[in-house]
Design a protein around this motif. Structure first.
Motif, PDB file in Angstrom:
ATOM      1  N   HIS A  85      46.799  31.849 -24.352  1.00 22.19           N
ATOM      2  CA  HIS A  85      47.039  30.629 -23.580  1.00 22.19           C
ATOM      3  C   HIS A  85      46.815  30.874 -22.093  1.00 22.19           C
ATOM      4  O   HIS A  85      46.261  30.015 -21.386  1.00 22.19           O
ATOM      5  N   ASP A  89      44.173  28.975 -19.689  1.00 19.25           N
ATOM      6  CA  ASP A  89      44.641  28.238 -18.509  1.00 19.25           C
ATOM      7  C   ASP A  89      43.919  28.689 -17.242  1.00 19.25           C
ATOM      8  O   ASP A  89      43.535  27.865 -16.393  1.00 19.25           O
ATOM      9  N   GLU A  92      40.430  27.345 -17.242  1.00 15.24           N
ATOM     10  CA  GLU A  92      40.447  25.900 -17.012  1.00 15.24           C
ATOM     11  C   GLU A  92      40.669  25.570 -15.542  1.00 15.24           C
ATOM     12  O   GLU A  92      40.184  24.562 -15.037  1.00 15.24           O
ATOM     13  N   GLN A  93      41.395  26.438 -14.838  1.00 19.51           N
ATOM     14  CA  GLN A  93      41.642  26.225 -13.413  1.00 19.51           C
ATOM     15  C   GLN A  93      40.433  26.620 -12.567  1.00 19.51           C
ATOM     16  O   GLN A  93      40.430  26.410 -11.348  1.00 19.51           O
TER      17      GLN A  93
END
Length: 245
Positions: A85, A89, A92-93
């Protein structure tokens, strides 16, 4: 046990604690305990990354005077994160990932100091193994100056598997070892990277060194041949951050 370290006991209480979403730092189960509640507890723990120690009843009696029913646990002061995860994340940032893996760093104060440096240097997560790692307790949080409340910590059954996953996800693996031949300034830290630090006694395990893209060593000028792992981590993380800024 420190006053602010939460100890719980009893199989049912431990089961409910896990189901509530809290993470356990350590779980002690009495040897040869095969009750139905213990079987239920083991089924639940198999779905989580929890270090379990099978111990004599006398050890549990020393930990608590309560009716422990063969089970005693310590609740972690931090919430552990799932590595998959965290990786998703960070991507994705739109960030360029920087992770720190600690192989066999067992001293609580060293771990806390490293976590403080890592948070200040913008490390996206610290990865540790379930075994052969410092316990994250009140002392660790205090030594980190609260950094452990901000930087994600990922706990994996086998650190080697976690590093292989990161490498397969596009990270370069940079091992920091006194046996390395490459100075940190020569390594390009601008891309997705996981830095591996080993224990002061054993260093980084051979299996991890084998899959590393670089084995870097901090140049030494003095009579003492090695650095404290916390100091070494600070120096190599500074170099990585310097290159990135």
């Amino acid at each position: 046990m420190k006053k602010n370290e939460q100890l719980i006991y009893g199989a049912r209480a431990v089961i409910e604690t896990i189901q509530s979403g809290k993470h356990l730092e350590k779980l002690f189960i009495q040897k040869n305990n095969t009750s139905d509640l213990i079987k239920q507890l083991l089924t639940i723990t198999s779905e989580h990354v929890i270090p379990i120690s099978w111990v004599p009843g006398e050890k549990l009696n020393r930990l608590t005077k309560g009716n422990h029913q063969g089970v005693v646990a310590f609740v972690s002061p931090v919430q552990y994160h799932n590595l998959h995860h965290v990786v998703a994340d960070v991507f994705e940032q739109g960030k360029t990932p920087l992770y720190l893996a600690l192989d066999g760093v067992t001293d609580v104060r060293n771990f806390g100091a490293i976590a403080r440096t890592a948070e200040c240097m913008g490390v996206d997560a610290i990865i540790i193994p379930v075994k052969s790692s410092a316990q994250i307790n009140a002392d660790a949080v205090k030594t980190s100056a609260g950094a452990l409340n901000y930087i994600p910590v990922c706990r994996d059954m086998k650190l080697l598997d976690a590093i292989k996953y990161l490498k397969d996800s596009g990270m370069q693996v940079v091992a920091c070892s006194e046996h390395g031949t490459t100075m940190p300034a020569v390594v390009d830290f601008s891309g997705p990277t996981v830095i591996v630090m080993g224990s002061e006694e054993e260093g980084i395990t051979r299996e991890i060194l084998k899959i590393s893209d670089h084995i870097s060593s901090i140049p030494m000028k003095g009579e003492i041949s090695s650095l404290n792992v916390g100091s070494a981590a600070a120096m190599i993380l500074y170099e990585a951050t310097r290159q990135r800024t």
